[in-house]
Design a protein around this motif. Structure first.
Motif, PDB file in Angstrom:
ATOM      1  N   HIS A  52       0.824  -1.208   0.000  1.00  0.00           N
ATOM      2  CA  HIS A  52       0.000   0.000   0.000  1.00  0.00           C
ATOM      3  C   HIS A  52       0.857   1.256   0.000  1.00  0.00           C
ATOM      4  N   CYS A  53       0.182   2.407  -0.278  1.00  0.00           N
ATOM      5  CA  CYS A  53       0.946   3.648  -0.481  1.00  0.00           C
ATOM      6  C   CYS A  53       1.312   4.343   0.825  1.00  0.00           C
ATOM      7  N   GLY A  54       0.508   4.144   1.880  1.00  0.00           N
ATOM      8  CA  GLY A  54       0.777   4.799   3.151  1.00  0.00           C
ATOM      9  C   GLY A  54       0.370   6.270   3.187  1.00  0.00           C
ATOM     10  N   GLU A  55      -0.174   6.789   2.094  1.00  0.00           N
ATOM     11  CA  GLU A  55      -0.466   8.225   2.003  1.00  0.00           C
ATOM     12  C   GLU A  55      -1.945   8.542   1.797  1.00  0.00           C
ATOM     13  N   CYS A  56      -2.701   7.650   1.162  1.00  0.00           N
ATOM     14  CA  CYS A  56      -4.105   7.959   0.833  1.00  0.00           C
ATOM     15  C   CYS A  56      -4.968   7.942   2.103  1.00  0.00           C
ATOM     16  N   LEU A  57      -6.220   8.374   1.982  1.00  0.00           N
ATOM     17  CA  LEU A  57      -7.094   8.461   3.158  1.00  0.00           C
ATOM     18  C   LEU A  57      -7.294   7.108   3.858  1.00  0.00           C
ATOM     19  N   PRO A  58      -7.656   6.028   3.130  1.00  0.00           N
ATOM     20  CA  PRO A  58      -7.786   4.738   3.836  1.00  0.00           C
ATOM     21  C   PRO A  58      -6.490   4.322   4.544  1.00  0.00           C
ATOM     22  N   CYS A  59      -5.332   4.519   3.903  1.00  0.00           N
ATOM     23  CA  CYS A  59      -4.054   4.196   4.559  1.00  0.00           C
ATOM     24  C   CYS A  59      -3.892   5.014   5.830  1.00  0.00           C
ATOM     25  N   ARG A  60      -4.183   6.317   5.758  1.00  0.00           N
ATOM     26  CA  ARG A  60      -4.016   7.187   6.940  1.00  0.00           C
ATOM     27  C   ARG A  60      -4.987   6.796   8.053  1.00  0.00           C
TER      28      ARG A  60
ATOM     29  N   VAL B  57      -7.610  -1.412   1.959  1.00  0.00           N
ATOM     30  CA  VAL B  57      -8.365  -0.804   0.856  1.00  0.00           C
ATOM     31  C   VAL B  57      -7.667   0.477   0.386  1.00  0.00           C
ATOM     32  N   CYS B  58      -6.335   0.475   0.437  1.00  0.00           N
ATOM     33  CA  CYS B  58      -5.527   1.572  -0.125  1.00  0.00           C
ATOM     34  C   CYS B  58      -6.010   1.898  -1.542  1.00  0.00           C
ATOM     35  N   GLU B  59      -6.028   3.175  -1.862  1.00  0.00           N
ATOM     36  CA  GLU B  59      -6.470   3.588  -3.210  1.00  0.00           C
ATOM     37  C   GLU B  59      -5.535   3.053  -4.289  1.00  0.00           C
ATOM     38  N   LYS B  60      -4.300   2.731  -3.908  1.00  0.00           N
ATOM     39  CA  LYS B  60      -3.341   2.176  -4.876  1.00  0.00           C
ATOM     40  C   LYS B  60      -2.967   0.732  -4.522  1.00  0.00           C
TER      41      LYS B  60
HETATM   42 ZN    ZN Z   1      -2.900   4.068   0.307  1.00  0.00          ZN
END
Ligand code: ZN
Ligand code: ZN
Length: 353
Positions: free
Chosen positions: A99-107, A113-116
């Motif tokens: 996962h990206c660690g930056e998108c809203l679900p990650c945060r 369910v990371c956007e990426k």
């Molecule tokens: Zn993410």
């Protein structure tokens, strides 16, 4: 090293490929001990590409052809810069949700369910190989004496564990589990471990009905033999339906049924992967206070929960494992066997050597 690479529908090749390079910062290199073939791998074999990217994936840059495999255990053989949660020699079960660690679900902590989202072995090279590199933060460290074969089913069990966690307390509840495949059986065992009073499983295959009994089902309903909704209501303590249901099939008819079997205010958790839309009247929600919860995958805390339940014997890996083969045989004795002998199998696990 040897690896099984997906090239196209019905074209998975076992071939010699370069070993992954030394792990980058934040990554580890794992020597794979055992891996499982997932229903999603089978879908890619029969009808792909479904999840496998044909253009560079936004997070990992990977695209077909790539090495499948996201359910596995192995031993860490090298760590990249900055890695301090695992060390060389650790037996690990990696969470597949890169996962990206930056998108809203990650945060929000819901990186599943990371956007990426990039699933290991579908959107990045995976574990159908002797070695694989994955992000260190996704590695759950198992006790050194943990059976690596059982470890290979932690990933699919974690999906059921998380579905049960999202449902909330099941103490004393009447629960319906639709489907006794890999995810259904895992969900069923976690439901049992959570203190449900009455567990009803909906299943048609004779072999899977037997496994469902072994895994803690009190009653099995076969939709070919009865009206499932009417029967659940009849069996429920007040005659009005179940408290909680889990849809673990992904069938357009059992999706709405998972809501219909509930009493008013009941909860349906939707776990299955659906290929077709269902016809559904939302009035059966707005007229009842019923709640529908969707869930995809898990986070590493669910791996921790599953590993502890396996270690304590409260859930078991053995009923899930219906075949053990080696990587050379993965097409004939793995994928083709799962196609031709579907009902006989839950999980075929594979040794890369
Ligand atoms: Zn993410
Ligand atoms: Zn899977």
């Amino acid at each position: 090293m040897k690896a099984a690479k997906w090239y196209a529908k019905k074209d998975i090749r076992v071939e010699n490929v370069p070993e992954p390079a030394a792990p980058k910062a934040g990554e580890v290199k794992i020597k794979v001990a055992w891996f499982g073939i997932c229903g999603s791998d089978l879908h890619e074999y029969l009808a792909g590409p479904i999840f496998i990217p044909t253009e560079n994936h936004p997070l990992t840059g990977a695209k077909a052809p790539l090495i499948l495999g996201h359910e596995f255990t192995g031993t860490v053989v090298a760590v990249g810069a900055g890695v301090n949660n695992v060390k060389v020699g650790d037996l690990v079960a990696p969470d597949a949700c890169q996962h990206c660690g930056e998108c809203l679900p990650c945060r929000m902590g819901n990186y599943n369910v990371c956007e990426k989202l990039a699933f290991t072995g579908l959107m990045a090279d995976g574990a159908f190989a002797e070695y694989v590199n994955v992000p260190a933060e996704l590695c759950y460290v198992l006790p050194p004496n943990f059976d690596p074969q059982a470890g290979a089913v932690i990933e699919p069990l974690a999906t059921g564990f998380k579905a049960v966690r999202l449902a909330g307390s099941l103490m004393g509840a009447t629960v319906v589990v639709f489907g006794a495949g890999t995810i259904g059986l895992g969900t069923l065992m976690c439901v049992k471990a959570s203190g449900a009073a009455q567990i009803i499983v909906v299943e048609m295959s004779a072999a899977r009905k037997k496994l469902a009994k072994e895994c803690g089902a009190d009653i099995i309903l076969d939709p070919k033999e009865c009206d499932v909704v009417a029967e659940v209501k009849r069996l429920s303590p007040e005659g009005t339906g179940a408290d909680v249901s889990f849809e673990c099939i992904g069938n357009k008819f059992t999706g709405p049924q998972a809501i219909d079997v509930l009493h008013n205010c009941g909860k349906a958790v939707i776990v299955g992967i659906f290929e077709e839309p269902s016809s559904f009247n939302f009035f059966s929600l707005s007229a009842t206070d019923k709640v529908v919860i969707g869930t995809l995958a898990y986070t590493i805390d669910d791996f921790a929960g599953v590993a502890k339940l396996l270690a304590s014997g409260k859930i078991k890996a053995e009923p899930m494992i219906t075949g053990k083969i080696s990587l050379d045989d993965i097409v004939d004795k793995g994928f083709e066997e799962l196609v031709n002998n579907k009902d006989a199998h839950i999980k075929i696990i594979v040794s890369p050597t």
